[in-house]
Design an enzyme around this catalytic site. Structure first.
Site, short mmCIF file in Angstrom:
data_model
loop_
_atom_site.label_atom_id
_atom_site.label_comp_id
_atom_site.label_asym_id
_atom_site.label_seq_id
_atom_site.Cartn_x
_atom_site.Cartn_y
_atom_site.Cartn_z
N CYS A 130 0.82 -1.23 0.00
CA CYS A 130 0.00 0.00 0.00
C CYS A 130 0.85 1.28 0.00
CB CYS A 130 -0.97 -0.03 1.18
SG CYS A 130 -0.25 -0.59 2.71
N HIS A 243 -2.59 6.56 4.10
CA HIS A 243 -1.15 6.67 4.35
C HIS A 243 -0.63 7.95 3.70
CE1 HIS A 243 -1.29 2.67 5.80
NE2 HIS A 243 -0.57 2.04 4.92
N1 LIG Z 1 -5.29 -3.08 5.42
C1 LIG Z 1 -4.66 -2.58 4.39
O1 LIG Z 1 -4.58 -1.35 4.19
C2 LIG Z 1 -4.00 -3.47 3.39
C3 LIG Z 1 -3.45 -2.91 2.24
C4 LIG Z 1 -2.86 -3.74 1.30
C5 LIG Z 1 -2.82 -5.09 1.51
N2 LIG Z 1 -3.36 -5.62 2.64
C6 LIG Z 1 -3.32 -7.07 2.81
O2 LIG Z 1 -4.63 -7.58 2.75
C7 LIG Z 1 -4.76 -8.71 3.60
C8 LIG Z 1 -5.91 -8.51 4.58
O3 LIG Z 1 -5.71 -7.33 5.32
P1 LIG Z 1 -6.86 -6.66 6.19
O4 LIG Z 1 -6.26 -5.38 6.64
O5 LIG Z 1 -8.17 -6.66 5.50
O6 LIG Z 1 -6.92 -7.68 7.45
P2 LIG Z 1 -8.12 -7.98 8.47
O7 LIG Z 1 -8.99 -6.79 8.65
O8 LIG Z 1 -7.47 -8.58 9.65
O9 LIG Z 1 -8.99 -9.11 7.72
C9 LIG Z 1 -8.52 -10.41 7.51
C10 LIG Z 1 -9.52 -11.22 6.71
O10 LIG Z 1 -8.96 -12.50 6.47
C11 LIG Z 1 -9.89 -13.48 6.92
N3 LIG Z 1 -9.20 -14.68 7.42
C12 LIG Z 1 -8.34 -14.77 8.46
N4 LIG Z 1 -7.98 -16.05 8.65
C13 LIG Z 1 -8.63 -16.79 7.72
C14 LIG Z 1 -8.70 -18.17 7.43
N5 LIG Z 1 -8.01 -19.09 8.12
N6 LIG Z 1 -9.49 -18.58 6.40
C15 LIG Z 1 -10.20 -17.68 5.70
N7 LIG Z 1 -10.20 -16.34 5.93
C16 LIG Z 1 -9.42 -15.90 6.93
C17 LIG Z 1 -10.66 -12.81 8.03
O11 LIG Z 1 -11.86 -13.51 8.23
P3 LIG Z 1 -12.59 -13.56 9.70
O12 LIG Z 1 -13.28 -12.23 9.85
O13 LIG Z 1 -13.52 -14.69 9.54
O14 LIG Z 1 -11.49 -13.77 10.70
C18 LIG Z 1 -10.85 -11.42 7.43
O15 LIG Z 1 -11.89 -11.45 6.47
C19 LIG Z 1 -3.38 -8.89 4.25
O16 LIG Z 1 -2.64 -9.80 3.46
C20 LIG Z 1 -2.78 -7.52 4.15
O17 LIG Z 1 -1.37 -7.53 4.14
C21 LIG Z 1 -3.96 -4.85 3.58
#
Ligand SMILES: NC(=O)c1ccc[n+]([C@@H]2O[C@H](COP(=O)([O-])OP(=O)(O)OC[C@H]3O[C@@H](n4cnc5c(N)ncnc54)[C@H](OP(=O)(O)O)[C@@H]3O)[C@@H](O)[C@H]2O)c1
Length: 334
Positions: A130, A243
Site C-alpha cells: 500500500c 497513508h
Molecule cells: N489493510 C490494508 O490497508 C491493506 C493494504 C494492502 C494489503 N493488505 C493485505 O490484505 C490482507 C488482509 O488485510 P486486512 O487489513 O483486510 O486484514 P483484516 O482486517 O485482519 O482481515 C482479515 C480477513 O482474512 C480473513 N481470514 C483470516 N484467517 C482466515 C482463514 N483461516 N481462512 C479464511 N479467511 C481468513 C478474516 O476472516 P474472519 O473475519 O472470519 O477472521 C478477514 O476477512 C493482508 O494480506 C494484508 O497484508 C492490507
C-alpha cells in the site's frame, strides 16, 4: 474472460474485503455472481452487495469451482495455500498479500503504471504494497519525465493498514486514555494512541523492516526500473485511514517545480493539492475514502542534485488495496 464474471472475495469480512465489496458496487463492476469467503468464525454473517444480503461462507479448497475472479485479502499464509488451488480451478486470483509480489511469474500491477503486465499472468496477479502504491502514483509520472535515480522517504501509515483489529485498538486506547484507565495492547508492541511507532512489519538483518524494502523491490518491478533505489523509514501513526509519504527524489535530468507540477497535474489517479499559502496540502483525513491520491508540498530538494521533495497521501484501503484490485479486474474483462 467472462464479461459478467462470478467474483469471490476471500477475506470478505476484513478491512480490505469490506472495501472490495463496496468498490465492486460503486464502480459498477459487472459482477455476475458474488461469493464471500472468510474463516469459520464468520460463517453465516451477512454482508450487503447491491442491496442484497450475501452470507459469508468458509474458505475451503473446493470454494473456487465456477469462480472467474478471486480477490484475495486474508493474509499471506492463506494466499500461499489457497491462491494456487484457485488458479488451478481456472480462476484468476488478484492477491493483496505480499506472498507472490516478487515472484517472476506473477505480474505486480498498478493499472495507471503497468496495466499491460496483466496480460502475462498465469492465474495469479499481485497487488502492490500500500505505501509503495501511494508513493508511485506521484513518483512514476515524475520518473517518466525526469528519470528517477533514488528516493529517501518516510511514511506515516494509518492503523487500518494493519487490519480491522488495529482500528479497534486505536479506538479502545483513545477511550482508555480519555477515561484515565490503563492502556491495553493487543496488536502493536507499544501504545499507538498519541504516539508514533517507527516499526512497520518485521526487522531484517540490515536494520530496515520488510515494509521499508518493499518500496525499492516492488518499485523496481512495477516501474520496470531495475536500478531504482529507495531508503525508507516506515512509521505507524494514530490515523485511522490513509497513508502519507514524505519523499525526496533525485532525478537524472534537471527538474523544476513548475515542470513537476505540470507533469503531476496530468497524472492519472492523482490530484495536486499544493497551495501552502492557503494551508492547502494533502491530508490523510480528507483523502480517506477517495479514489485519487493527492500530492503537495512540491519543492526543490535543497540537499540533492536534480532533487524534488513532495508529500503524497492516499487511501491505502482503496488505492493501496481494494480499488487497485478492482482496477486490475477491470483490465481482465476489457
Ligand atoms: N489493510 C490494508 O490497508 C491493506 C493494504 C494492502 C494489503 N493488505 C493485505 O490484505 C490482507 C488482509 O488485510 P486486512 O487489513 O483486510 O486484514 P483484516 O482486517 O485482519 O482481515 C482479515 C480477513 O482474512 C480473513 N481470514 C483470516 N484467517 C482466515 C482463514 N483461516 N481462512 C479464511 N479467511 C481468513 C478474516 O476472516 P474472519 O473475519 O472470519 O477472521 C478477514 O476477512 C493482508 O494480506 C494484508 O497484508 C492490507
Amino acid at each position: 474472460m467472462n464479461k459478467s464474471p462470478h467474483v469471490a472475495v476471500v477475506g470478505a469480512t476484513g478491512a480490505v474485503g469490506i472495501e472490495m465489496i463496496k468498490t465492486l458496487e460503486k464502480r459498477n463492476f459487472p459482477v455476475g455472481k458474488l461469493t464471500l469467503l472468510a474463516s469459520a468464525r464468520s460463517v453465516g454473517k451477512k454482508l450487503k452487495f447491491r442491496g442484497t444480503d450475501i452470507s459469508v461462507k468458509e474458505l475451503q479448497p473446493d470454494s473456487f469451482a465456477g469462480i472467474d475472479i478471486a480477490l484475495f485479502s486474508a493474509g499471506g499464509s492463506i494466499s500461499k495455500e489457497f491462491a494456487p488451488i484457485a488458479a488451478k480451478a481456472g480462476c484468476v486470483v488478484i492477491d493483496n498479500s505480499s506472498a507472490f509480489r516478487m515472484d517472476d511469474s506473477v505480474p505486480l500491477v498498478i493499472p495507471e503504471i503497468n496495466a499491460a503486465d496483466v496480460k502475462g499472468h498465469k492465474g495469479i496477479i499481485a497487488n502492490p504494497n500500500c505505501t509503495t502504491a501511494v508513493t508511485l502514483m506521484a513518483l512514476y509520472p515524475l520518473h517518466q519525465a525526469f528519470s528517477v535515480k533514488r528516493i529517501f522517504a518516510s511514511s506515516y501509515q494509518a492503523v487500518s493498514g494493519t487490519g480491522a483489529k488495529a482500528i479497534e485498538e486505536l479506538e479502545r486506547q483513545v477511550d482508555q486514555i480519555v477515561k484515565g484507565q490503563p492502556v491495553t495492547k493487543q496488536v502493536y508492541p507499544h501504545q499507538i494512541a498519541f504516539n508514533v511507532l517507527p516499526h512497520v512489519d518485521s526487522f531484517l538483518p540490515s536494520g530496515y523492516t520488510k515494509e521499508e524494502m518493499k518500496m525499492e523491490n516492488e518499485g523496481r518491478k512495477i516501474m520496470h526500473h531495475p536500478t531504482f533505489r529507495a531508503s525508507v523509514t516506515c512509521v505507524r501513526v494514530p490515523v485511522y485511514r490513509a497513508h502519507s509519504v514524505a519523499v525526496s527524489a533525485e532525478f537524472e535530468k534537471p527538474v523544476s517545480v513548475d515542470a513537476a507540477r505540470e507533469v503531476l497535474r496530468k497524472a492519472p489517479g492523482l490530484d495536486v493539492v499544493d497551495n501552502p499559502e492557503k494551508n492547502e496540502y494533502p491530508l490523510p483525513l480528507y483523502v480517506a475514502e477517495k479514489y485519487h491520491c493527492q500530492v503537495g508540498r512540491i519543492r526543490r530538494d535543497c540537499a540533492l542534485e536534480n532533487g524534488l521533495a513532495f508529500w503524497v497521501s492516499g487511501d491505502q484501503l482503496l488505492k493501496g488495496a481494494a480499488l487497485n484490485a478492482v482496477q486490475i479486474a477491470e483490465e481482465l474483462i476489457k
